[in-house]
Design a protein around this motif. Structure first.
Motif, PDB file in Angstrom:
ATOM      1  N   ARG A  83     -36.080   4.957  20.834  1.00 15.28           N
ATOM      2  CA  ARG A  83     -35.648   6.194  21.449  1.00 15.28           C
ATOM      3  C   ARG A  83     -34.443   5.894  22.330  1.00 15.28           C
ATOM      4  NH1 ARG A  83     -35.993  11.017  23.761  1.00 15.28           N
ATOM      5  NH2 ARG A  83     -36.438  11.132  25.985  1.00 15.28           N
ATOM      6  N   GLU A  86     -30.042   7.907  19.662  1.00 18.80           N
ATOM      7  CA  GLU A  86     -29.904   9.083  18.808  1.00 18.80           C
ATOM      8  C   GLU A  86     -28.691   8.972  17.897  1.00 18.80           C
ATOM      9  OE1 GLU A  86     -31.577   9.281  21.525  1.00 18.80           O
ATOM     10  OE2 GLU A  86     -33.292  10.291  20.650  1.00 18.80           O
ATOM     11  N   PRO A 221     -33.471  16.832  19.903  1.00 13.74           N
ATOM     12  CA  PRO A 221     -32.210  16.719  20.644  1.00 13.74           C
ATOM     13  C   PRO A 221     -31.416  15.480  20.243  1.00 13.74           C
ATOM     14  CG  PRO A 221     -33.948  17.384  22.119  1.00 13.74           C
ATOM     15  CD  PRO A 221     -34.611  17.048  20.810  1.00 13.74           C
ATOM     16  N   GLY A 222     -30.128  15.698  20.072  1.00 12.42           N
ATOM     17  CA  GLY A 222     -29.241  14.600  19.738  1.00 12.42           C
ATOM     18  C   GLY A 222     -29.253  14.249  18.260  1.00 12.42           C
TER      19      GLY A 222
ATOM     20  N   ARG B 360     -22.408  12.781  26.118  1.00 16.44           N
ATOM     21  CA  ARG B 360     -21.956  13.286  24.817  1.00 16.44           C
ATOM     22  C   ARG B 360     -22.136  14.796  24.848  1.00 16.44           C
ATOM     23  NH1 ARG B 360     -21.843  10.228  20.437  1.00 16.44           N
ATOM     24  NH2 ARG B 360     -23.188  11.563  19.243  1.00 16.44           N
ATOM     25  N   ASP B 401     -27.263  17.173  25.387  1.00 12.99           N
ATOM     26  CA  ASP B 401     -28.585  17.781  25.203  1.00 12.99           C
ATOM     27  C   ASP B 401     -29.723  16.785  25.404  1.00 12.99           C
ATOM     28  OD1 ASP B 401     -27.688  16.494  22.919  1.00 12.99           O
ATOM     29  OD2 ASP B 401     -28.792  17.780  21.544  1.00 12.99           O
ATOM     30  N   VAL B 402     -29.504  15.526  24.994  1.00 11.57           N
ATOM     31  CA  VAL B 402     -30.574  14.527  25.139  1.00 11.57           C
ATOM     32  C   VAL B 402     -30.894  14.336  26.627  1.00 11.57           C
ATOM     33  CG1 VAL B 402     -31.234  12.147  24.702  1.00 11.57           C
ATOM     34  CG2 VAL B 402     -29.884  13.382  23.014  1.00 11.57           C
ATOM     35  N   GLU B 405     -32.408  17.540  28.227  1.00 13.27           N
ATOM     36  CA  GLU B 405     -33.811  17.630  27.804  1.00 13.27           C
ATOM     37  C   GLU B 405     -34.657  16.711  28.678  1.00 13.27           C
ATOM     38  OE1 GLU B 405     -35.133  15.598  24.403  1.00 13.27           O
ATOM     39  OE2 GLU B 405     -36.986  16.735  24.258  1.00 13.27           O
ATOM     40  N   GLN B 406     -34.096  15.532  28.972  1.00 17.23           N
ATOM     41  CA  GLN B 406     -34.802  14.576  29.832  1.00 17.23           C
ATOM     42  C   GLN B 406     -35.058  15.183  31.217  1.00 17.23           C
ATOM     43  OE1 GLN B 406     -35.574  11.263  28.665  1.00 17.23           O
ATOM     44  NE2 GLN B 406     -36.959  11.479  30.400  1.00 17.23           N
TER      45      GLN B 406
END
Lengths: 230, 518
Positions: A83, A86, A221-222, B360, B401-402, B405-406
């Motif tokens: 993880r 991505e 996501p990603g 990103r 977004d990653v 989201e975190q």
């Protein structure tokens, strides 16, 4: 039908041990390769139904293994990756991998991914047979181009419908933004990922009871999107 | 600062010479007027009284125009007096021998008055000047006292000194190695090499050098060291537009007073900087220790459970009943999950802190990011009620977004950990023209009073908290939100529970429009 054959290309002996126990216990025939080079040989000689590739191999980049395999075979490929990587996952998927699993993963997740991969591989030989798709309360009649939720018809725009059919064709598998853009809008729009996100939002508002807690149209996501199959 | 000095140097000189010329003319005119008045008085008064008229004229001229014109007035007065009022009239010849004495005394008195008056005037002027500079010094000190950064201090000092002494001023600070850092001047004339050498000399020898000093007095610039308790802090180079400015008594001393004030301020700022650095070092050290303590404890606890459970099953598996085995295996899985989350948090925090994090960014609907986080937490949310309110016309936001989201994951995870298993959670998103704000609120016990800001600190855990977690989740949230140029805060709700709010700016231009949906 004979037991499905799986080739596992993974350098960590502990992971191999765990996967061996899981897969052989579920009736798969497993062949293991600790390096990319060995893996390519194994795939060539065993003619597997599914290949599992770890992205962090000692000898070659897992992405290169995928590219080499895709030169001659359409066998489903599932990649294993950590993880937080991505970007690597998207690269692997765009290079031809069918799906991915983030380490650490549970046996249930792994088996579900393999099942989806096998189903799609089986479906590919008689493409177009599927005339209907059904998950939860969502019914799509692909012949009549009708979408129904709890038996009530839902009207979609042509783009929304096209997006939905592509998700259905790959149901259960993850699709990257690039793949969706190319299929729906054509290769000229592959850098406009927000098109996909806007249309996915439209679809959710029409198909999901709670668009902010989707049950069918799932976001990774990603990476991309996945249409739930159960 | 960057203007050409010769051009600026000429106007004051011209003004001065014009004033002087006017003085001489006025002196002649004043003597003329005195002669006229004396002429009118002549039939009625003694000659001695006429002399008084002339002396009055001399005093006026001396007071107004200084020594030169008043000397001229003295001489002209004697001449005019002789010419018009001493027999034989209208000649410079003198009939009576007592008159030369009168002339001599008159001339001496005139000159003495000129001298005295001129000196009083100069003193008054000098006093006024001192007054002005004292006021200027006060103004500079006050501005210096309000400034913290060393670079700003020397800029302020250079500006003030430049104004007061009508000079171009460059302040150069010495670095840690004692090397002078000559600032590059914007578009101005470069500092000549010998001036640089001179300023280095001033720094090393802790003495003024250049114009008006013992060392190379012929230079155009005077270099004064900024002297602190631990050596020279830098050099202030002053190039006056009028070379004679330091000929005025006390000028150089006054300049030194300005320099001393500047040196004091610079030293104070340096000490403050050092104290701050020391504090940061101590804080970093404290954090590192607390990291080690916390990490080793948090890593060992799940590992101990996993090792214990696994060895129990291995060594006495057959003697355990089915349920116990199941429980042990479940605890292995749960502890491994916990370990995984901890490692994830540590990696994320390290990435954020090392500056290795690269956003990103792309255009995302927040609803999708919220949905992904809720999906990932479906198991731990269980049957909790989660209400989500997002305006349907919310614009896309340029985010990673990653990472966002975190943020939602950590905020939700926090709410799950600190509230009873059946209590509700709500997520509210709202937007203005310039920003989007997301709120994650729970109905739990809330934060301890006064701890609303501290919860975002690394390794912070609510006091007497037996719950799990390394105390990194909220610190990661803050790091991610700050990296996006946003703000994050927490506050207790009046009805109970706590709300975490973060705001992301909407500064970028909107994304490319969608093609028509044909």
């Amino acid at each position: 039908m004979p037991d499905p054959v799986v080739v596992l290309i993974e350098d960590e002996p502990q992971i191999r041990r765990f996967l061996r126990a899981t897969l052989t216990g579920q009736g798969y025939r497993l062949f293991e390769a600790p390096t990319g080079a060995d893996g390519l040989v194994e795939v060539g000689s065993r003619q597997p139904d599914v290949v599992i590739v770890d992205l962090g191999l000692p000898d070659v980049d897992g992405i290169d293994v995928i590219r080499r395999l895709r030169e001659w075979t359409a066998v489903p490929i599932i990649v294993l990756s950590a993880r937080g990587q991505e970007r690597d996952k998207v690269t692997a998927l765009d290079a031809g991998a069918d799906d991915y699993l983030s380490k650490p993963f549970g046996a249930g997740e792994l088996l579900a991914r393999i099942r989806v991969a096998l189903r799609h591989a089986a479906g590919a030989s008689h493409e177009g047979d599927e005339s209907a798709f059904k998950v939860g309360e969502l019914h799509v009649d692909l012949l009549r181009r009708q979408v129904a939720l709890r038996s009530t018809e839902v009207r979609l725009t042509p783009t929304e419908y096209k997006l939905l059919t592509i998700l259905i064709r790959h149901a259960g598998k993850v699709l990257t933004h690039q793949q969706l853009l190319r299929e729906v809008w054509g290769p000229a729009h592959t850098d406009q990922a927000h098109y996909v996100r806007i249309y996915m939002a439209h679809l959710r508002h029409k198909l999901e009871a709670e668009p902010a807690r989707p049950r069918y149209l799932l976001t990774e996501p990603g990476v991309g999107y996945r249409l739930a199959v159960d | 600062m960057s203007k050409d000095p010769p051009e600026l140097a000429s106007p004051p000189l011209t003004a001065r010479s014009i004033l002087l010329q006017t003085g001489y003319l006025t002196a002649v005119a004043a003597v003329g007027v005195a002669t006229g008045i004396s002429w009118l008085m002549f039939p009625f008064f003694e000659l001695a009284n006429l002399i008084m008229t002339y002396l009055l004229a001399i005093v006026v001229i001396a007071a107004r125009y200084g020594r030169g014109p008043s000397v001229l007035a003295s001489v002209a007065s004697v001449a005019a007096f002789d010419f018009f009022f001493v027999p034989p009239y209208l000649t410079f010849a003198v009939a009576d021998t007592q008159y030369p004495l009168t002339f001599a005394v008159m001339l001496i008195v005139g000159l003495v008055i000129s001298g005295l008056t001129a000196r009083i005037r100069m003193q008054a002027e000098a006093g006024e000047h001192r007054e002005e500079r004292t006021a200027a010094l006060y103004a500079m000190s006050r501005e210096l006292a309000q400034t913290g950064a060393v670079e700003d201090l020397v800029t302020i000092a250079a500006r003030h000194i430049g104004e007061v002494f009508e000079a171009e001023v460059t302040a150069s600070l010495a670095n840690i190695d004692g090397q002078l850092q000559i600032p590059r001047r914007e578009g101005g004339l470069p500092i000549e090499q010998d001036e640089v050498t001179l300023s280095r000399w001033a720094l090393e020898h802790r003495q003024p050098a250049g114009l008006g000093t013992d060392r190379l007095a012929s230079a155009r610039t005077v270099h004064l060291p900024l002297l602190g308790h631990r050596g020279s802090l830098g050099v202030v180079s002053v190039r006056p537009r009028r070379r004679d400015i330091f000929k005025m008594p006390g000028s150089l001393r006054q300049l030194e007073t300005f320099i001393n004030q500047t040196a004091l301020a610079v030293e104070r700022a340096r000490l403050a900087d050092e104290a701050q650095e020391a504090r940061v070092r101590a804080e970093t050290e404290r954090l590192r220790n607390s990291l080690l303590t916390s990490v080793s404890h948090d890593l060992r606890t799940p590992l101990a459970t996993i090792t214990g459970a696994a060895t129990t099953i291995l060594e006495s598996g057959s003697r355990l009943d089915q349920r116990t085995q199941q429980e042990l295996l479940e605890s292995v899985r749960d502890e491994a999950d916990r370990l995984n989350r901890l490692v994830q948090d540590l990696l994320e925090m390290t990435r954020l802190e090392s500056g290795a994090l690269q956003l990103r960014r792309d255009w995302h609907p927040l609803e999708e990011v919220v949905g992904a986080a809720l999906g990932r937490l479906a198991k731990s949310l269980g049957t909790r009620r989660v209400t989500v309110s997002i305006p349907p016309d919310l614009p896309l936001v340029a985010i990673d977004d990653v990472l966002i989201e975190q943020v939602f994951l950590n905020l939700l995870d926090n709410a799950i950990k600190y509230t009873p298993p059946d209590s509700a959670i709500r997520i509210i998103v709202s937007a203005t023209d310039r920003s989007v704000t997301a709120e994650v609120a729970d109905y739990g016990p809330g934060l301890p009073k006064g701890q609303e800001a501290r919860v975002f600190e690394k390794f912070y855990r609510a006091a007497s908290d037996g719950r799990r977690g390394a105390g990194l989740g909220l610190a990661i949230c803050r790091g991610v939100v700050l990296a996006h140029g946003g703000r994050i805060s927490a506050h207790n709700l009046p009805e109970g529970g706590v709300a975490f709010l973060f705001t992301l700016p909407l500064t970028d231009p909107p994304p490319a429009p969608l093609p028509a949906d044909a």
